[in-house]
Design a protein around this motif. Structure first.
Motif, PDB file in Angstrom:
ATOM      1  N   GLY A  85       0.793  -1.215   0.000  1.00 60.38           N
ATOM      2  CA  GLY A  85       0.000   0.000   0.000  1.00 60.38           C
ATOM      3  C   GLY A  85       0.827   1.267   0.000  1.00 60.38           C
ATOM      4  N   LEU A  86       2.078   1.179  -0.468  1.00 63.41           N
ATOM      5  CA  LEU A  86       2.972   2.333  -0.463  1.00 63.41           C
ATOM      6  C   LEU A  86       2.788   3.196  -1.711  1.00 63.41           C
ATOM      7  CD1 LEU A  86       6.208   0.529   0.805  1.00 63.41           C
ATOM      8  CD2 LEU A  86       4.602   1.915   2.142  1.00 63.41           C
ATOM      9  N   PHE A  87       2.871   2.575  -2.882  1.00 64.24           N
ATOM     10  CA  PHE A  87       2.682   3.279  -4.155  1.00 64.24           C
ATOM     11  C   PHE A  87       2.575   2.246  -5.265  1.00 64.24           C
ATOM     12  CE2 PHE A  87       7.253   3.273  -3.127  1.00 64.24           C
ATOM     13  CZ  PHE A  87       7.765   2.523  -4.172  1.00 64.24           C
ATOM     14  N   THR A  88       2.172   2.692  -6.449  1.00 66.93           N
ATOM     15  CA  THR A  88       2.035   1.811  -7.610  1.00 66.93           C
ATOM     16  C   THR A  88       3.072   2.173  -8.660  1.00 66.93           C
ATOM     17  OG1 THR A  88       0.507   3.274  -8.777  1.00 66.93           O
ATOM     18  CG2 THR A  88      -0.448   1.708  -7.189  1.00 66.93           C
ATOM     19  N   PHE A  89       3.183   1.320  -9.667  1.00 64.70           N
ATOM     20  CA  PHE A  89       4.120   1.613 -10.750  1.00 64.70           C
ATOM     21  C   PHE A  89       3.720   2.884 -11.486  1.00 64.70           C
ATOM     22  CE2 PHE A  89       5.736   1.386 -15.077  1.00 64.70           C
ATOM     23  CZ  PHE A  89       7.067   1.070 -14.858  1.00 64.70           C
ATOM     24  N   ASP A  90       2.424   3.084 -11.696  1.00 70.14           N
ATOM     25  CA  ASP A  90       1.972   4.305 -12.360  1.00 70.14           C
ATOM     26  C   ASP A  90       2.383   5.537 -11.564  1.00 70.14           C
ATOM     27  OD1 ASP A  90       0.895   3.012 -14.509  1.00 70.14           O
ATOM     28  OD2 ASP A  90      -1.180   3.075 -13.775  1.00 70.14           O
ATOM     29  N   GLN A  91       2.337   5.445 -10.247  1.00 69.75           N
ATOM     30  CA  GLN A  91       2.754   6.575  -9.419  1.00 69.75           C
ATOM     31  C   GLN A  91       4.260   6.812  -9.526  1.00 69.75           C
ATOM     32  OE1 GLN A  91       0.893   5.065  -5.792  1.00 69.75           O
ATOM     33  NE2 GLN A  91      -0.470   6.849  -5.758  1.00 69.75           N
ATOM     34  N   VAL A  92       5.010   5.732  -9.681  1.00 68.52           N
ATOM     35  CA  VAL A  92       6.456   5.883  -9.918  1.00 68.52           C
ATOM     36  C   VAL A  92       6.688   6.663 -11.205  1.00 68.52           C
ATOM     37  CG1 VAL A  92       8.597   4.642 -10.452  1.00 68.52           C
ATOM     38  CG2 VAL A  92       7.085   3.793  -8.653  1.00 68.52           C
ATOM     39  N   ALA A  93       5.978   6.258 -12.263  1.00 68.49           N
ATOM     40  CA  ALA A  93       6.135   6.926 -13.555  1.00 68.49           C
ATOM     41  C   ALA A  93       5.676   8.381 -13.479  1.00 68.49           C
ATOM     42  CB  ALA A  93       5.339   6.176 -14.625  1.00 68.49           C
TER      43      ALA A  93
END
Length: 276
Positions: free
Chosen positions: A87-95
């Motif tokens: 629940g930290l972050f998603t790959f889309d949020q990384v991008a």
């Protein structure tokens, strides 16, 4: 898997890779090895894959580079999947975070600033923006935020660059060379009379100043050392080849013979460069 067209789609792109990673980490049907991993256990593989990308570029192995970049991308996907599970972050949020950062750091491309500036000025602007970002993260110290996980030689250069920006730097290269002589002398003294841990400390001091010399000479020390490694391998391979012409292996030879062949190899390289 046969029922999932995305998994089998050879043109599935990023969605396919993300779904493969999700399936690998599935607690019930995934791969036991992938399920057991965490950020700490995957981090060494991430570093290794980054070096393999650099190695392919160094060798100009363009046919291998696509695969090596894919391996490195998979590392980002792996970390992002584990973060998503927590629940930290998603790959889309990384991008998205990367995209936001690039837009913010390039106002001369994506904003109203003038593009008519030198690369040196753009570098200074970049450092100003990054300093503001560190301040927003409560990183107040000059050296805050220089990653501990960087290769030691690269981290030394980054630490020195940070210190130099606030005036903690020798005014010219002469002082750096003098310091190298001083540190080499201290290492020689330590070797003669001090315990191993103090010899190691003096050796580290000498390497640190050598990194500083590289910075003053606008040399990337990691790249310079990789080139030196490649040269050593090339020349030693040539020495082995010449020994083979004599029906010998290195273990059948001695230092005097191999050193003489080394000089021959160096001379041949120099002659080839002159002809070229």
């Amino acid at each position: 898997m046969a029922e999932d067209p995305l998994i089998l789609d050879p043109n599935g792109g990023m969605p396919r890779l993300l779904e493969i990673m999700r399936r690998l980490r599935d607690p019930e049907n995934g791969c036991p090895w992938d399920i057991e991993q965490d950020f700490a256990t995957i981090a060494p593989y991430t570093i290794e894959e980054a070096y393999e990308v650099a190695d392919a570029i160094e060798r100009e192995a363009w046919d291998e580079l696509k695969g090596e970049l894919g391996d490195l991308l998979f590392q980002s996907v792996f970390h992002a999947q584990m973060a998503s599970e927590k629940g930290l972050f998603t790959f889309d949020q990384v991008a998205d975070t990367m995209s936001d950062k690039m837009v913010a750091r390039h106002p001369h491309v994506f904003g109203d600033e003038n593009r008519d500036k030198s690369a040196e000025q753009q570098t200074r602007d970049w450092e100003t923006v990054k300093a503001a970002e560190r301040a927003s993260k409560a990183q107040q110290g000059t050296l805050d935020g220089v990653a501990l996980g960087l290769p030691a030689l690269l981290r030394a250069v980054k630490l020195q660059k940070r210190a130099a920006r606030v005036g903690f730097d020798w005014p010219d290269i002469t002082h750096v060379v003098d310091k190298i002589v001083e540190e080499a002398g201290e290492l020689a003294e330590a070797r003669a009379s001090l315990p191993q841990e103090e010899i190691e400390e003096e050796f580290g001091d000498l390497l640190f100043v050598m990194a500083n010399l590289a910075r003053h000479l606008n040399i990337e020390p990691e790249a310079a050392l990789r080139a030196a490694n490649a040269k050593f391998v090339r020349r030693f391979d040539a020495v082995e080849a010449k020994l083979a012409e004599r029906n010998k292996r290195p273990e059948d030879s001695d230092l005097a013979e191999m050193d003489a062949l080394w000089d021959v190899v160096k001379a041949e390289e120099k002659a080839a460069k002159t002809r070229g």
